[in-house]
Every structure is written in structure tokens, then in C-alpha cells.
Design an enzyme around this catalytic site. Sequence first.
Site, short mmCIF file in Angstrom:
data_model
loop_
_atom_site.label_atom_id
_atom_site.label_comp_id
_atom_site.label_asym_id
_atom_site.label_seq_id
_atom_site.Cartn_x
_atom_site.Cartn_y
_atom_site.Cartn_z
N HIS A 122 2.94 4.26 9.17
CA HIS A 122 2.63 3.85 7.74
C HIS A 122 3.35 4.59 6.89
O HIS A 122 3.16 5.95 6.65
CB HIS A 122 1.00 3.88 7.50
CG HIS A 122 0.36 3.29 6.53
ND1 HIS A 122 0.24 1.96 6.28
CD2 HIS A 122 -0.15 3.96 5.25
CE1 HIS A 122 -0.39 1.91 5.40
NE2 HIS A 122 -0.54 2.82 4.61
N MET A 146 2.18 0.61 -3.10
CA MET A 146 1.13 0.78 -4.32
C MET A 146 1.86 0.61 -5.62
O MET A 146 1.80 1.74 -6.14
CB MET A 146 0.17 1.90 -4.00
CG MET A 146 -0.68 1.95 -3.03
SD MET A 146 -1.28 3.46 -2.28
CE MET A 146 -0.08 3.73 -0.95
N HIS A 194 3.42 0.38 2.91
CA HIS A 194 2.30 -0.06 1.72
C HIS A 194 2.74 0.14 0.57
O HIS A 194 2.75 1.31 -0.08
CB HIS A 194 1.09 0.82 2.23
CG HIS A 194 0.00 0.69 1.31
ND1 HIS A 194 -1.21 1.42 1.43
CD2 HIS A 194 -0.46 -0.43 0.60
CE1 HIS A 194 -2.11 0.90 0.78
NE2 HIS A 194 -1.58 0.14 -0.08
N ASP A 237 3.65 5.09 2.71
CA ASP A 237 2.63 4.83 1.37
C ASP A 237 3.48 5.25 0.15
O ASP A 237 4.09 6.12 0.05
CB ASP A 237 1.52 5.92 1.43
CG ASP A 237 0.37 5.71 2.27
OD1 ASP A 237 -0.15 4.28 2.04
OD2 ASP A 237 -0.15 6.32 2.99
N MET A 243 3.96 4.99 -3.90
CA MET A 243 3.01 5.15 -4.97
C MET A 243 3.89 5.19 -6.32
O MET A 243 4.85 6.03 -6.09
CB MET A 243 2.13 6.43 -4.70
CG MET A 243 1.20 6.32 -3.57
SD MET A 243 0.12 7.78 -3.42
CE MET A 243 -0.78 7.33 -1.86
C1 DX5 Z 1 -4.03 6.22 0.19
C2 DX5 Z 1 -2.95 6.04 1.20
C3 DX5 Z 1 -3.33 6.00 2.55
C4 DX5 Z 1 -3.67 7.27 2.79
C5 DX5 Z 1 -4.66 7.71 4.32
O1 DX5 Z 1 -3.78 5.84 -0.99
O2 DX5 Z 1 -2.86 4.39 0.96
O3 DX5 Z 1 -2.63 5.37 3.56
O4 DX5 Z 1 -2.56 8.18 3.08
O5 DX5 Z 1 -4.89 9.02 4.17
P1 DX5 Z 1 -6.21 9.47 5.10
O6 DX5 Z 1 -6.16 8.95 6.34
O7 DX5 Z 1 -6.04 11.14 4.88
O8 DX5 Z 1 -7.43 8.92 4.13
ZN ZN Z 2 -1.70 3.13 2.63
#
Ligand code: DX5
Ligand code: ZN
Length: 224
Positions: free
Chosen positions: A40, A76, A74, A42, A44
Site C-alpha cells: 500500500h 489522498m 492510495h 500512501d 499525501m
Molecule cells: C492514513 C493512511 C494509512 C496509514 C495506515 O492516512 O492512508 O494507510 O498509513 O497506517 P496504520 O496502519 O499505522 O494506521
Molecule cells: Zn492508505
Amino acid sequence: MSETPNSFKKILSPSILAADHAALADGLKIVQENDLEWIHLDIMDGNFVPNISFGPGVVKALRSRDKKLFFDTHLMLARPDKYIEKFAEAGADLITIHVEPDYPKAETLRRIRTLGKQAGISLNPDTPADTLLPYLDKVDLVLVMSVFPGFGGQKFIADVLPKIEQLAKWREERNGTWRIEVDGGVDANTAPRCLAAGADTLVAGTAFFNAPDKSAFIRLCQGE
Ligand code: DX5
Ligand code: ZN
């Protein structure tokens, strides 16, 4: 044949956000060594979420070191529609966008698929499930946020469990083929609750990278 929620293979998608960012390749290696299929990523933008992580350059660099893992990306971002091609070129396999910001979402999902990638739609803990209704026939995955996005290591918000149940019900009623993924605060306690509610794909950052016994944690997330 219609698929019930339980007939979907259970997948753990470790979030590299929780790995050492000065040594992301080591984080990647940990995922590779544990025979996982997904990772995954992330992304941002410091706008849709109050944090900045990394961009397509890092995704591309990770892809150059791994040709096999399924890159679960993902986004964001307030304007993900501006970056779809960049992430597709960088090596994303699945591109998930959020339902909350204002941009042409149906068109963006269509573009993701036109690029030969899987398309996902995500919603925040306080966004109602029915905001997804216009998009369910256009996606390969629905990502239910179980924390407010922006940071790893937050506490799981159990109020999202009924939303997972609702999505699993809709999927069954419509013979949907989209996966139901949960992201945020997934650990050894909350993973079984997500699976019981109908999720089939679990993201875990902190709990995965800190697990003393990774294979036990992986088996739990895979419903074994
Ligand atoms: C939050 C991210 C998640 C995060 C999950 O904004 O989208 O993917 O990294 O991390 P844990 O498992 O530490 O909550
Ligand atoms: Zn995520």
C-alpha cells in the site's frame, strides 16, 4: 455466479508509510520476504490531508526494485485527476481516489481504467456510504478509511464497521466484484472485526512493521 463477501480472497496490503523513509527499499524488502502480493502506497498532498508523504518518483523507484508486487496506490490528493497518468506511468496497479474533493470523479475513474489500471474509490470515516453509489459500477475496490487520513499510527474508529457491513450487503445484492479494503489502525484486534464485517483487503502500516511475529499477523489478516 454471485460472490458472497466471504468468497473474496483475504489480502493484507502493508503500508510502506510506516517503514523507515530513509530506507524505503528495506521496507519493500520486508514485504517481499514475507511473500505478500500487495503493498500500500500512501500519497499525501498537504492539502486534502494535513501531511505530505511522497510522489510518483518514489513509486517509480520502488517499482524499479520490484516487478511483481501489486502496487495499491492510495491518492489522498485534492486533485487526483491531475496526477493519474503520472502514477500509472510510475507503476501503480490500482489507483484509489477519494470521493470527498470536488473534481470529475466518474471521468477520473474511467481514465484510470483506460490506462489499464484498476480503479478504487475511498471515503473518510465521516463520509456516508451512499456517496459511493454513483461510482460502485466503475470501481475494482472501495477503500473505507477507519482513521482520518494523514498519519499512520492512529486509533481505529469502530464506527466505520456498519459502513463496511453496508458495502458488503450492496456488493452481494448487486453481484459486485469490487473489493472492500479497510485502512487505518488495523491491528491484531481490529483486523478480525473488519473481516467479520465483510472486508477482504486490510491495510496495515504500524501493526505490520512492528509485529514481533509477522507471519502470525499476516495469517490473521488473511482470515486463517
Ligand atoms: C492514513 C493512511 C494509512 C496509514 C495506515 O492516512 O492512508 O494507510 O498509513 O497506517 P496504520 O496502519 O499505522 O494506521
Ligand atoms: Zn492508505
